[in-house]
Design a protein around this motif. Structure first.
Motif, mmCIF file in Angstrom:
data_model
loop_
_atom_site.group_PDB
_atom_site.id
_atom_site.type_symbol
_atom_site.label_atom_id
_atom_site.label_comp_id
_atom_site.label_asym_id
_atom_site.label_seq_id
_atom_site.Cartn_x
_atom_site.Cartn_y
_atom_site.Cartn_z
ATOM 1 N N ASP A 186 38.220 96.487 17.836
ATOM 2 C CA ASP A 186 38.989 95.787 16.808
ATOM 3 C C ASP A 186 38.129 94.846 15.981
ATOM 4 N N THR A 213 35.448 94.114 11.055
ATOM 5 C CA THR A 213 35.511 92.655 11.162
ATOM 6 C C THR A 213 34.437 92.200 12.141
ATOM 7 N N ASP A 233 32.703 86.990 9.322
ATOM 8 C CA ASP A 233 34.140 86.710 9.203
ATOM 9 C C ASP A 233 34.582 85.505 10.025
ATOM 10 N N ASP A 290 36.311 82.721 3.070
ATOM 11 C CA ASP A 290 37.382 83.002 4.037
ATOM 12 C C ASP A 290 36.825 83.205 5.449
ATOM 13 N N GLN A 413 46.140 86.476 10.972
ATOM 14 C CA GLN A 413 45.461 86.567 9.673
ATOM 15 C C GLN A 413 44.045 87.079 9.836
ATOM 16 N N ASP A 416 43.888 90.672 10.406
ATOM 17 C CA ASP A 416 44.683 91.399 9.422
ATOM 18 C C ASP A 416 45.906 92.042 10.067
ATOM 19 N N ARG A 417 46.605 91.254 10.885
ATOM 20 C CA ARG A 417 47.813 91.731 11.569
ATOM 21 C C ARG A 417 49.043 90.917 11.170
ATOM 22 N N SER A 418 48.962 90.209 10.060
ATOM 23 C CA SER A 418 50.067 89.331 9.664
ATOM 24 C C SER A 418 51.342 90.083 9.325
ATOM 25 N N ASN A 419 51.230 91.371 9.042
ATOM 26 C CA ASN A 419 52.437 92.159 8.757
ATOM 27 C C ASN A 419 53.275 92.399 10.002
#
Length: 474
Positions: A186, A213, A233, A290, A413, A416-419
């Protein structure tokens, strides 16, 4: 009479039909959590709401009193309770070799009993086992948190940690990343014990080309600016941020390159050369790119005071097992044999890092709560240490809401799993922790856990205690 009977029959049929229609219009859900004080981390608001869950996802979240068509199989009245996303520990280690596989698997229970529904495993030597656990947890065949993995760390020749992918050339870097992509990791974890500055920066750049990432340490033979501009990152720990905030960073970097200074020798020099103007520029750079920062304050304090604090009666030792406890001895021996000057420097550094974390947060740099728990990290216990990390943040001046955000909200965030994660929102995975008391009023209330929801699994306070009891190891 005949006419009235016929009329009654028709009326009854209509009523029955309407009743069936009403029943069919109801949406069946697995669980309704009603009258909850929902803490919305994205806004900081607390609202009294009902949460409807089915198939491991939040189907709706409505203000109390709102008419709805949901028909729950299970109803849970959460009056007086506080609900927020299940906690994330954004820096743990599952490691220690084959003899400690069972101990590491046992850690999974400790995360759940502490309301931690997701962890980020930042590198180790048990990758096949961890991948197996990750898959079993995803299918709910094993109790534990969702695991995001880095697989083996990338480092240089004769790396400190067992199982590391050792790179000496640009081709080695590409091969290492090929193997990590084959493992479907991941994120990528870079370590700094032996890797050259050139290979380190090349590895970061290559991850960006591949859309991976990357997080990690930083060899002191490169600057923080070079690391950030290469595409890093997240920075794990504050040593490297401190370096980028010092007015003498370039001088220290050159001394490291030439071998005139070692890593620990650089600490006092960098701390003393901290410059607010340099720091503010560094904070702006981190925000603009970021870059997330993982402070790991709790382990820093724990290790800094090994010479003063007696941990022999720590309750969590009963869940570690002798194999894990034996791995603690290395750091303990070094701490106890260190000179008075070294002990003093370490404690001053710990205090400085607390202030630096507060400054980073105030400047708007995104922080990630991570415990660094696992084998070899003395007395930093899986599960409870995440709560101690949040507590350490608040003790150092970070507001409770901001501290809470560093767990699930920022963690989602970063990956990239905020959805699907990080907030109590319609459509998100139903990973929730229900607390007896408000953590916005006292961050220690994160430990007052009433219930944990992990997807379709619900753990009551009694079941959490039973799970904790089952984690005791001889």
């Amino acid at each position: 009479m005949k006419h009235s009977i016929k009329t009654l029959g028709i009326s009854t049929l209509i009523l029955l039909a309407l009743a069936c229609m009403d029943k069919n219009s109801k949406q069946q859900v697995d669980l309704a959590i009603t009258n909850a004080q929902v803490i919305h981390l994205e806004t900081g608001t607390v609202e009294t709401q009902d949460i409807f869950i089915s198939n491991g996802k939040i189907q709706a979240i409505l203000d109390v009193g709102t008419e709805n068509t949901f028909e729950p199989d299970t109803l849970m009245d959460a009056t007086g309770k506080f609900v927020l996303p299940g906690f994330w520990d954004n820096h743990i280690h599952l490691r220690g070799g084959d003899s400690l596989v069972a101990n590491n698997k046992n850690f999974l229970k400790l995360f759940i009993t502490n309301g931690i529904t997701t962890v980020r495993d930042a590198g180790g030597d048990l990758t096949p086992s961890v991948i197996q656990w990750k898959n079993q947890i995803a299918s709910e065949d094993l109790v534990g948190p969702t695991i995001y993995i880095s697989g083996p760390k990338i480092d240089g020749p004769n790396a400190t940690w067992a199982g590391s992918l050792e790179v000496e050339t640009e081709e080695d870097v590409k091969n290492a990343l090929d193997s990590l992509q084959e493992l479907q990791v991941d994120f990528v974890k870079l370590y700094d014990s032996q890797i050259s500055g050139g290979n380190y920066l090349n590895a970061i750049k290559e991850t960006q080309i591949r859309g991976m990432t990357v997080s990690g340490h930083m060899p002191f033979t490169v600057t923080l600016k070079e690391t950030v501009e290469a595409g890093m990152d997240a920075m794990e720990h504050l040593y490297y941020i401190m370096k980028g905030c010092a007015s003498n960073e370039l001088e220290v970097t050159e001394k490291l390159k030439s071998g005139k200074m070692g890593f620990w020798d650089a600490m006092p020099a960098l701390m003393q050369a901290y410059s607010d103007s340099t720091a503010q520029k560094t904070f702006t750079m981190l925000k603009d790119h970021d870059v997330f920062v993982v402070p790991t304050l709790h382990i820093g304090k724990t290790l800094s005071y090994l010479d003063e604090v007696d941990h022999s009666n720590d309750p969590y030792l009963t869940y570690m097992g002798q194999g894990i406890i034996q791995t603690y001895q290395g750091r303990i021996t070094r701490a106890m044999s260190a000179s008075e000057e070294v002990r003093k420097d370490r404690k001053e550094l710990d205090t400085f890092f607390g202030q630096l974390a507060q400054s980073l947060n105030k400047a708007g740099v995104k922080l990630l709560a991570g415990s660094d728990s696992g084998a070899f990290n003395s007395y930093t216990y899986p599960g409870i240490s995440l709560h101690k990390e949040l507590e350490a943040m608040v003790q150092n001046g970070i507001p409770p809401l901001d501290a809470l955000r560093t767990s699930a909200y920022n963690g989602a965030q970063f990956l990239d799993r905020s959805n699907n994660y990080g907030s109590v929102s319609k459509g998100n995975v139903s990973d929730l922790v229900i607390l007896d008391d408000n953590p916005l009023e006292d961050i220690r209330n994160t430990q007052h856990i009433y219930m944990v929801v992990k997807g379709t699994q619900v753990f009551s306070k009694t079941q959490l205690q039973e799970l904790l009891d089952s984690a005791i190891m001889d």
